[in-house]
Design a protein around this motif. Structure first.
Motif, PDB file in Angstrom:
ATOM      1  N   ALA A 356       0.897  -0.888  -0.159  1.00  0.00           N
ATOM      2  CA  ALA A 356      -0.157   0.126   0.246  1.00  0.00           C
ATOM      3  C   ALA A 356       0.791   1.442   0.133  1.00  0.00           C
ATOM      4  O   ALA A 356       0.379   2.516  -0.152  1.00  0.00           O
ATOM      5  N   ALA A 357       2.311   1.384  -0.414  1.00  0.00           N
ATOM      6  CA  ALA A 357       2.896   2.136   0.003  1.00  0.00           C
ATOM      7  C   ALA A 357       3.574   2.552  -0.968  1.00  0.00           C
ATOM      8  O   ALA A 357       3.645   2.015  -2.313  1.00  0.00           O
ATOM      9  N   ASP A 358       3.954   3.983  -1.221  1.00  0.00           N
ATOM     10  CA  ASP A 358       4.962   4.701  -2.532  1.00  0.00           C
ATOM     11  C   ASP A 358       6.076   3.639  -2.130  1.00  0.00           C
ATOM     12  O   ASP A 358       6.938   3.889  -1.730  1.00  0.00           O
ATOM     13  N   LEU A 359       6.902   3.317  -3.710  1.00  0.00           N
ATOM     14  CA  LEU A 359       7.178   2.497  -3.643  1.00  0.00           C
ATOM     15  C   LEU A 359       7.981   2.916  -4.277  1.00  0.00           C
ATOM     16  O   LEU A 359       9.245   2.353  -4.782  1.00  0.00           O
ATOM     17  N   ALA A 360       8.518   4.023  -4.425  1.00  0.00           N
ATOM     18  CA  ALA A 360       9.808   4.995  -5.470  1.00  0.00           C
ATOM     19  C   ALA A 360      11.109   4.615  -4.536  1.00  0.00           C
ATOM     20  O   ALA A 360      12.169   4.522  -5.300  1.00  0.00           O
ATOM     21  N   PRO A 361      10.915   4.426  -2.816  1.00  0.00           N
ATOM     22  CA  PRO A 361      12.868   4.334  -2.041  1.00  0.00           C
ATOM     23  C   PRO A 361      12.823   2.704  -2.232  1.00  0.00           C
ATOM     24  O   PRO A 361      13.815   2.795  -3.120  1.00  0.00           O
ATOM     25  N   LEU A 362      12.196   1.963  -2.346  1.00  0.00           N
ATOM     26  CA  LEU A 362      12.181   0.571  -2.533  1.00  0.00           C
ATOM     27  C   LEU A 362      12.592   0.083  -3.636  1.00  0.00           C
ATOM     28  O   LEU A 362      13.825  -0.561  -4.383  1.00  0.00           O
ATOM     29  N   THR A 363      12.345   1.005  -4.947  1.00  0.00           N
ATOM     30  CA  THR A 363      13.062   1.611  -6.114  1.00  0.00           C
ATOM     31  C   THR A 363      13.966   1.914  -6.917  1.00  0.00           C
ATOM     32  O   THR A 363      15.001   0.699  -7.471  1.00  0.00           O
ATOM     33  N   LEU A 364      14.440   2.519  -5.825  1.00  0.00           N
ATOM     34  CA  LEU A 364      15.736   3.197  -6.392  1.00  0.00           C
ATOM     35  C   LEU A 364      17.052   2.805  -5.168  1.00  0.00           C
ATOM     36  O   LEU A 364      18.102   1.965  -5.827  1.00  0.00           O
ATOM     37  N   GLU A 365      16.469   1.960  -3.949  1.00  0.00           N
ATOM     38  CA  GLU A 365      17.213   0.673  -3.069  1.00  0.00           C
ATOM     39  C   GLU A 365      17.660  -0.044  -4.489  1.00  0.00           C
ATOM     40  O   GLU A 365      17.971  -0.869  -4.262  1.00  0.00           O
ATOM     41  N   LEU A 366      16.681  -0.509  -4.685  1.00  0.00           N
ATOM     42  CA  LEU A 366      16.782  -2.425  -6.119  1.00  0.00           C
ATOM     43  C   LEU A 366      17.469  -2.298  -6.964  1.00  0.00           C
ATOM     44  O   LEU A 366      18.820  -2.715  -7.463  1.00  0.00           O
ATOM     45  N   ALA A 367      17.465  -0.859  -7.628  1.00  0.00           N
ATOM     46  CA  ALA A 367      17.928  -0.852  -8.938  1.00  0.00           C
ATOM     47  C   ALA A 367      19.687  -0.465  -8.324  1.00  0.00           C
ATOM     48  O   ALA A 367      20.629  -0.603  -9.053  1.00  0.00           O
ATOM     49  N   ALA A 368      19.975   0.311  -7.005  1.00  0.00           N
ATOM     50  CA  ALA A 368      21.189   0.819  -7.127  1.00  0.00           C
ATOM     51  C   ALA A 368      21.437  -0.769  -6.282  1.00  0.00           C
ATOM     52  O   ALA A 368      22.979  -1.257  -6.496  1.00  0.00           O
ATOM     53  N   TRP A 369      20.986  -1.699  -5.616  1.00  0.00           N
ATOM     54  CA  TRP A 369      21.382  -2.964  -5.731  1.00  0.00           C
ATOM     55  C   TRP A 369      22.327  -4.097  -7.139  1.00  0.00           C
ATOM     56  O   TRP A 369      22.579  -4.985  -6.479  1.00  0.00           O
ATOM     57  N   GLY A 370      21.036  -3.175  -8.040  1.00  0.00           N
ATOM     58  CA  GLY A 370      21.441  -3.997  -9.252  1.00  0.00           C
ATOM     59  C   GLY A 370      20.325  -4.866  -9.501  1.00  0.00           C
ATOM     60  O   GLY A 370      20.330  -5.924 -10.531  1.00  0.00           O
TER      61      GLY A 370
END
Length: 840
Positions: A356-370
């Motif tokens: 139910a949350a804004d996934l922008a922070p998670l998406t950026l973290e995943l991209a930085a993780w690779g």
């Protein structure tokens, strides 16, 4: 699943972890502090000198757990046991157990994906299912699978469904602790009329103070409700031995610590708390819990890209956690402000934040993780596709992701800041403009609850007033702030909030190497907010109403000075109805948008029908999302585009805009007749002609742009040109425009009704004709309107022969009396036809 008493849980856990496996511990409420577990693992050989990292969902819980463990060892925090939370850290060289918040774990993982210095990661209170907890567990599992097969993972909770977590951790053993808990009496209190929730809680507090012993913990959904209940109680409780203590996440650390500390002997405490006190920490002395049954959660809408706080009912699991707070020290009482019937309708568990949350922070973290596809990692719940797609679009707009979804250098710097990507992007862009100090202040303002409190009206939405207040008022000085920019509006300031904001702003300044006194003109707020919220740049429409660059509408609830700004950026708004309400914003100049967002401004040619001008108008537009930044006439528009717009204009206005002559309508009617009676003929109804304008009309309308130009059209030629040569000849044969009658006259045929074309002809001109004329290869007889000398029908028939033999003599008698000079023969079949009074 093993079920063990509290004294046996630690040996069983150690044995499981020595086997280099993961584990899940379910600790029942009152089973004892979970802080005993990391202390018991300190001497395990598999640690090999590495640290124990224990996650807590909140800063207050992390500090409290670290203090408790340090006291158990007879040490200060920062020695064997330390903690690390945002903007506060107490760790040293000898620290072996580090209690951290979940966001800090993400930073540790991004800095060292193998977690080389960590032996075990303990997820405490995992049932809360925060976004960072789910992300942290997914990253730890991949790190364990790819880089560190000796990394241990332990998940702990009091109300967790163990089986799914065990399966996620590779069928990890589940250990259940059945510790001591005291009985708690549950009392249900039904609603009384229309009484406000805050009043019900406050009255129940007074009743509990009179009926029960010990301290009281009352759960409310948010800081606003806590403030109102606190004021209500302060007016009515006169006993100095009773202390009212608010407890929520936006309070200073000292106030939070005071709320959970035990009272001096002879005193009682009423703690008014949000769900911060539901798990993770113990509020000393509580014997009574009062539960409003409500909590405030963020709800994100992928459709609008906005998050709003929503007040919802607690789940049954949360309600049980709250009730358990009354049974930590002895028998207790829990007042639930709902009925047993209502409880049966509660959800079993709260919705995980991931869903139910804004996934922008998670998406950026995943991209930085690779990781570009969340499915590459292991999750308890799949990442929602719509919210993830919206987050990727936003991150591309912020320059954090490349075209293929890979993280850019700019995006990596954003991730390192640990802020929401919007605010991180704003800080980095502000650095290049030497506006870093102002950006830090804005980031801090937007990360905290609004420091302004309206005096009888909603606070002014202009965020520049907050910046001016932060800079001009000394922290800790309660006062009333008014500004000319606010047109005389007065606001009280929450000075505790202002101190937190200033502290956080200074934290970001230190992190970015910006001087503490660095600021910048508050007039630049709009530009900086545009970097953070490019989708919320807004252009004024009318009366405080705006169009956002994402295409949504927004408006001020009431007119205020900012409502006259041609452009602004809405930093905070809701997601209600057709138009969102603007709570925080700042103006931005059109020139700044063109200068700094040139790469996002698209130029397009708009060729469209203008209903007011009744003509095609061609204009060049500069668009920022849905906003028209600039518009100018286009001198030489594309001919094809002009023709398409003209055809669309004809559809909008209707075919009546065309110059329909009698001959043109007859041609259309003949075509409709043929479509009705002959196979292979096109439909020429108004609807069909409107749908095929490009085929039959556009070739004849070249160079035309307006209604006036259209009047030059020859519709007969246009309709006829759509037919092949064979079809034209067939049309003349099967549906002629005229027919020659026995008198020699050429009479036009009326094809208005394709089922029955009409020939209106004077009766005397048909003398001698025995059969009704037919069309369409003889399939369709004409409907004959036989007229009197005054051109009035005296007979309508499709059977001319029958008329002569049966009806003519009656008609003749009447007509001869009315028109005695005219020729009315006894035998119409042998009489010469005439178009005169009498035949020559």
């Amino acid at each position: 699943m093993a079920s063990l008493p509290i004294e046996s849980i630690l040996p069983a856990l150690k044995e499981s972890l020595r086997a280099r496996s993961n584990a899940v511990v379910i600790a029942s409420p009152g089973a004892g502090k979970t802080t005993r577990i990391p202390l018991a693992l300190l001497d395990e050989p598999w640690l090999q000198g590495r640290r124990i990292v224990m996650l807590e969902p909140r800063r207050l819980a992390a500090r409290s757990a670290a203090r408790y463990m340090a006291r158990s060892l007879g040490e200060d925090v920062g020695e064997t046991v330390g903690y690390r939370v945002r903007m506060d850290s107490r760790v040293g060289k000898s620290t072996r157990i580090e209690v951290i918040t979940e966001g800090v774990l993400t930073r540790l993982l991004q800095a060292d994906q193998a977690l080389e210095e960590v032996g075990i990661v303990i997820f405490d209170e995992f049932h809360e299912r925060s976004l960072h907890a789910d992300l942290g567990l997914a990253l730890c599992l991949q790190s364990q699978a790819v880089l560190r097969d000796d990394l241990r993972i332990l998940v702990m909770s009091a109300t967790l469904e163990a089986e799914p977590v065990s399966a996620l951790l590779g069928d990890a053993p589940v250990l259940v602790s059945e510790g001591r808990s005291f009985p708690v009496e549950t009392r249900y209190l039904p609603r009384r009329g229309e009484e406000r929730m805050e009043d019900r809680v406050a009255r129940t507090v007074l009743d509990a103070l009179a009926e029960q012993e010990g301290d009281i913990l009352a759960f409310l959904p948010g800081a606003g409700e806590i403030c109102r209940v606190e004021s209500w109680l302060a007016e009515r409780i006169r006993d100095p031995r009773i202390r009212i203590s608010p407890l929520h996440g936006s309070l200073p650390q000292e106030a939070q610590d005071a709320a959970i500390a035990p009272c001096p002997p002879g005193e009682r405490k009423v703690v008014l708390a949000t769900s911060i006190a539901e798990t993770s920490l113990t509020v000393e002395g509580v014997r009574v819990v009062i539960d409003s049954g409500l909590m405030r959660v963020p709800r994100f809408s992928p459709r609008t890209g906005m998050t709003r706080l929503e007040t919802v009912n607690v789940s049954r699991a949360s309600a049980d956690q709250r009730r358990g707070r009354a049974g930590r020290l002895g028998p207790g009482v829990c007042y639930r402000l709902w009925t047993e019937q209502e409880e049966r309708r509660l959800e079993a568990r709260s919705t995980p934040e991931l869903l139910a949350a804004d996934l922008a922070p998670l998406t950026l973290e995943l991209a930085a993780w690779g990781v570009s596809d969340p499915a590459e990692l292991s999750w308890l719940d799949p990442v929602p596709e719509a919210a993830y797609a919206q987050a990727r679009d936003l991150l591309r707009q912020l320059g954090a992701l490349g075209p293929e979804g890979n993280v850019t250098p700019h995006g990596r710097r954003m991730a390192e800041l640990g802020l929401h990507p919007r605010l991180a992007h704003m800080l980095l862009r502000a650095e290049t403009l030497r506006l870093g100090g102002l950006a830090c202040e804005l980031a801090a303002l937007l990360s905290e609850r609004d420091m302004f409190r309206g005096a009888g009206a909603a606070p002014d939405a202009d965020i520049r007033l907050r910046i001016e207040a932060l800079r001009s008022q000394s922290a800790g000085k309660a006062d009333t702030y008014s500004s000319g920019a606010g047109a005389g509006r007065a606001y009280s300031i929450d000075w505790a909030a202002s101190r937190r904001i200033l502290s956080e702003a200074n934290h970001w300044k230190r992190m970015l190497g910006i001087a503490p006194d660095a600021g910048g003109s508050a007039d630049a707020c709009g530009l900086l907010l545009a970097f953070a919220y490019p989708d919320r740049i807004a252009k004024r429409r009318e009366n405080g109403r705006y169009l956002l660059s994402n295409g949504r509408g927004a408006a001020f609830a009431e007119l205020q000075p900012l409502a006259s700004a041609p452009y602004l950026v809405a930093a905070e708004l809701d997601d209600q109805g057709a138009e969102s309400r603007i709570y925080l914003a700042a103006p931005v100049a059109e020139g700044e948008l063109e200068r700094h967002f040139g790469g996002h401004i698209m130029e397009s040619s708009i060729i469209a029908w203008d209903r007011e001008a009744q003509a095609v108008r061609a204009r060049t537009r500069k668009l920022l999302g849905a906003l028209v930044i600039r518009e100018a006439p286009q001198p030489e528009p594309d001919p094809e585009g002009t023709s398409a717009a003209l055809m669309q204009g004809i559809r909008e206005e209707g075919l009546a805009i065309l110059p329909w002559t009698r001959a043109a309508r007859q041609m259309q009617a003949r075509l409709r007749f043929m479509h009705k009676h002959e196979p292979g003929w096109p439909d020429a109804s108004d609807e069909a002609l409107a749908a095929t304008l490009e085929e039959w009309l556009a070739p004849y309308a070249g160079g035309m742009r307006s209604r006036g130009d259209l009047q030059r059209l020859n519709l007969v030629s246009a309709l006829e040109a759509a037919l092949s040569w064979d079809k034209r000849r067939e049309l003349d044969d099967c549906a002629p425009t005229h027919i020659t009658v026995p008198s020699g006259s050429r009479i036009p045929i009326d094809y208005s009704d394709p089922d029955g074309p009409v020939l209106a002809v004077r009766l005397q001109e048909m003398f001698g004709l025995t059969e009704t004329p037919r069309l369409a290869r003889g399939k369709v007889p004409l409907i004959l309107h036989l007229l009197s000398p005054a051109q009035r029908p005296v007979q309508v028939t499709r059977d001319l022969a029958g008329f002569w033999s049966k009806t003519y003599f009656d008609v003749r008698k009447d007509l001869k009396g009315r028109y005695p000079k005219h020729y009315w023969p006894d035998d119409p079949l042998s009489a010469p036809p005439t178009n005169r009074v009498r035949p020559r």
